[in-house]
Design a protein around this motif. Structure first.
Motif, short mmCIF file in Angstrom:
data_model
loop_
_atom_site.label_atom_id
_atom_site.label_comp_id
_atom_site.label_asym_id
_atom_site.label_seq_id
_atom_site.Cartn_x
_atom_site.Cartn_y
_atom_site.Cartn_z
N GLU A 236 17.74 60.68 61.29
CA GLU A 236 18.95 61.31 61.83
C GLU A 236 19.75 60.33 62.67
N LEU A 237 19.06 59.55 63.49
CA LEU A 237 19.74 58.55 64.32
C LEU A 237 20.37 57.46 63.46
N LYS A 238 19.68 57.05 62.40
CA LYS A 238 20.21 56.04 61.50
C LYS A 238 21.48 56.54 60.81
N LYS A 239 21.46 57.81 60.41
CA LYS A 239 22.63 58.40 59.77
C LYS A 239 23.81 58.45 60.74
N GLU A 240 23.52 58.81 61.99
CA GLU A 240 24.56 58.88 63.02
C GLU A 240 25.17 57.49 63.27
N ILE A 241 24.31 56.47 63.30
CA ILE A 241 24.81 55.10 63.50
C ILE A 241 25.69 54.67 62.34
N GLU A 242 25.29 54.99 61.11
CA GLU A 242 26.08 54.63 59.94
C GLU A 242 27.45 55.30 59.97
N GLU A 243 27.48 56.58 60.42
CA GLU A 243 28.75 57.29 60.52
C GLU A 243 29.65 56.65 61.57
N LYS A 244 29.06 56.25 62.71
CA LYS A 244 29.83 55.61 63.76
C LYS A 244 30.36 54.25 63.30
N GLU A 245 29.56 53.52 62.56
CA GLU A 245 29.98 52.22 62.04
C GLU A 245 31.13 52.37 61.05
N ALA A 246 31.04 53.41 60.21
CA ALA A 246 32.12 53.66 59.25
C ALA A 246 33.41 54.03 59.97
N GLU A 247 33.26 54.85 61.02
CA GLU A 247 34.42 55.26 61.81
C GLU A 247 35.04 54.05 62.51
N ARG A 248 34.21 53.17 63.04
CA ARG A 248 34.71 51.97 63.71
C ARG A 248 35.44 51.06 62.74
N ALA A 249 34.87 50.94 61.53
CA ALA A 249 35.51 50.09 60.53
C ALA A 249 36.87 50.65 60.12
N GLN A 250 36.96 51.98 60.01
CA GLN A 250 38.22 52.62 59.63
C GLN A 250 39.27 52.41 60.71
N LEU A 251 38.89 52.55 61.97
CA LEU A 251 39.83 52.34 63.08
C LEU A 251 40.27 50.88 63.13
N LYS A 252 39.35 49.99 62.83
CA LYS A 252 39.68 48.56 62.86
C LYS A 252 40.69 48.21 61.77
N SER A 253 40.58 48.87 60.61
CA SER A 253 41.51 48.59 59.50
C SER A 253 42.93 49.10 59.78
N LEU A 254 43.02 50.13 60.65
CA LEU A 254 44.32 50.70 60.95
C LEU A 254 45.03 49.94 62.09
N ALA A 255 44.27 49.11 62.79
CA ALA A 255 44.85 48.39 63.95
C ALA A 255 45.81 47.31 63.51
#
Length: 255
Positions: A236-255
Motif C-alpha cells: 500500500e505504501l509503495k502504491k502511494e509513493i508511485e502515485e505521488k511520483e506520478a503526480e510530481r512528474a505531471q506537475l513538473k511537465s506543466l511548469a
C-alpha cells in the motif's frame, strides 16, 4: 591445577536439553496470600525465581546446582541451590516491593567438563502486556508469571557426559513421580523398569505448562499473519509513493 583430561569428545554430535526459568510473584492479600510474620511493612509481594525442566522433566542428571544473585539489599543475596530431587525445581523464595534483574548461573555436573551457563531474568511484580486486554487479563490472574523457555546445547560432549545424557535410567528405585535417581543401566541390563531420558517438548499446553508444540504452532501462525499484514502495508505504501511520483512528474511537465 586440574588433572589432565584423557577423555575424547564424541565428534559430530550435539545434544540439546530444554528447560524453563523465570519468576512467579503474588501480591499479599489477607485471604489468598497473607503476609508472613516478620515481613517488612513495605513488602508488597511474595515471589519465587526458579529453574526447572519443561513439563517438570528431570534436569538434575546434567545440572549440578544453580546460583542466584539477587538484589544486594536482600539479606544473603547470593543463593546456591543444589541437591534437588529428580524432577524437582531449583528455586529461591523471597518477599519484596521492587523489580530488579536476577543473575542465574547454572553449573553443569563435573563429568561434563563444561563451563557454567549464565542467564539474566528481570523479576516481574506487576501486570504487563502489549495490549490493554492482555494487561487486564494479567491483573485478573492470581499470580504474575514471567517465564522463559531456553535450550542448552552440548556440542561434541565428552564421552562420560555423553553416556550420562543418553543412558536409560532405572525407575524401580522409588522417587517422586516414578522417576528414579538417575541410575545408569549398564550393559547386560538390570532387573526392573527402565525408562529413557527424553528432551521432548509436550504436544499440548496445560495450566502451569505454557510451552508445547501447540504453543509453537500458534506462534508461527501469528508470525505468518503478521508477515502478511506487513506485506500488505508495504504494498500500500509503495502504491502511494508511485502515485505521488506520478503526480510530481505531471506537475513538473506543466511548469
Amino acid at each position: 591445577m586440574a588433572p589432565p583430561n584423557s577423555q575424547k569428545r564424541v565428534k559430530g554430535v550435539s545434544i540439546f536439553r530444554p528447560f524453563v526459568y523465570g519468576s512467579i510473584a503474588k501480591p499479599f492479600d489477607p485471604e489468598t496470600n497473607p503476609k508472613p510474620e516478620g515481613t517488612p511493612a513495605d513488602h508488597t509481594h511474595s515471589w519465587t525465581v526458579f529453574v526447572k525442566g519443561v513439563d517438570d522433566t528431570d534436569i538434575t542428571y546434567w545440572c549440578k546446582k544453580v546460583h542466584f544473585k539477587l538484589h544486594e539489599s536482600i539479606p544473603n543475596h547470593l543463593r546456591t541451590v543444589e541437591n534437588v530431587p529428580p524432577g524437582g525445581t531449583y528455586e529461591v523464595h523471597e518477599t519484596g516491593w521492587g523489580e530488579f534483574e536476577i543473575t542465574i548461573k547454572m553449573y553443569i555436573i563435573p563429568e561434563s567438563l563444561e563451563k557454567p551457563q549464565t542467564l539474566y531474568h528481570h523479576l516481574r511484580l506487576h501486570p504487563y502486556g502489549n495490549t490493554e486486554a492482555e494487561k487486564e487479563a494479567m491483573k485478573a490472574a492470581p499470580e504474575i508469571l514471567s517465564w522463559n523457555y531456553e535450550e542448552i546445547v552440548f556440542n561434541e560432549p565428552y564421552e562420560n557426559f555423553y553416556d550420562i545424557l543418553t543412558s536409560p535410567v532405572d525407575r524401580t528405585k522409588g522417587a517422586k513421580g516414578g522417576t528414579g535417581k538417575g541410575t545408569r543401566v549398564m550393559k547386560g541390563g538390570m532387573v526392573g523398569s527402565v525408562g529413557e531420558r527424553v528432551a521432548l517438548v509436550p504436544l499440548t499446553s496445560r495450566p502451569g505448562q505454557p510451552y508445547s508444540k501447540e504453543t509453537e504452532k500458534n506462534e508461527l501462525r501469528r508470525l505468518r499473519e503478521a508477515q502478511i499484514k506487513v506485506d500488505d502495508m508495504v504494498a500500500e505504501l509503495k502504491k502511494e509513493i508511485e502515485e505521488k511520483e506520478a503526480e510530481r512528474a505531471q506537475l513538473k511537465s506543466l511548469a
